[in-house]
Design a protein around this motif. Structure first.
Motif, short mmCIF file in Angstrom:
data_model
loop_
_atom_site.label_atom_id
_atom_site.label_comp_id
_atom_site.label_asym_id
_atom_site.label_seq_id
_atom_site.Cartn_x
_atom_site.Cartn_y
_atom_site.Cartn_z
N ILE A 21 -22.77 15.46 -8.78
CA ILE A 21 -22.31 16.78 -9.19
C ILE A 21 -21.99 16.77 -10.68
CG2 ILE A 21 -20.51 18.52 -8.88
CD1 ILE A 21 -20.16 17.48 -6.01
N ILE A 102 -26.72 18.14 -8.61
CA ILE A 102 -26.05 19.40 -8.32
C ILE A 102 -25.30 19.89 -9.56
CG2 ILE A 102 -24.25 20.49 -6.91
CD1 ILE A 102 -25.08 18.41 -4.72
N GLU A 107 -25.87 25.44 -5.44
CA GLU A 107 -26.70 24.27 -5.19
C GLU A 107 -26.00 23.30 -4.24
OE1 GLU A 107 -29.09 24.14 -9.45
OE2 GLU A 107 -27.61 22.59 -9.03
N LEU A 108 -24.71 23.13 -4.42
CA LEU A 108 -23.95 22.23 -3.55
C LEU A 108 -23.94 22.75 -2.12
CD1 LEU A 108 -22.21 19.77 -3.00
CD2 LEU A 108 -20.24 21.04 -3.86
#
Length: 129
Positions: A21, A102, A107-108
């Motif tokens: 992330i 991400i 998107e996550l």
């Protein structure tokens, strides 16, 4: 204080090097309150077959809306806190994603749902109905 778990006291949150992330730049450093960490860690998703990733996202967001971090983007806080809501297979999945995979909350969510509620599973359930 050094022997206390991470969630026992306010801590400054920084992105983990090599994390899947990418946390958006924030205008200020901030500390996630220990009671917020406790609540998030108390509602973890383990990735087992019988657990529902949609419910987990919904529950996470219901918990998250209770938190206010002035002058910090909401998306950055969500992206920092969501990994704390994972354990077991779900945590392993996130840890094994490529660095920088991400970049946004959308998107996550998409990656998380795709992994733990794949279309083949949906098709099988639909077929059983």
């Amino acid at each position: 204080m050094d022997d206390e778990p991470m969630w026992a006291a306010d801590r400054v949150v920084t992105p983990t090097p090599g994390s899947a992330i990418t946390i958006p730049e924030t205008t200020n450093e901030f500390a996630i309150k220990s009671d917020h960490l406790t609540i998030v860690k108390g509602n973890q998703f383990d990735g087992k077959t019988k657990t529902d990733p949609h419910k987990h996202i919904h529950k996470f967001l219901r918990i998250y809306v209770m938190f206010k971090y002035r002058d910090t983007e909401n998306e950055a806080v969500r992206l920092m806190m969501f990994p704390l809501s994972l354990t077991g297979e779900a945590k392993t999945w996130l840890d094994e994603l490529n660095e920088g995979t991400i970049e946004t909350w959308d998107e996550l969510q998409t990656a998380f749902i795709s992994r733990f509620f794949p279309l083949t599973f949906f098709d099988r359930i639909l077929g059983e109905i």
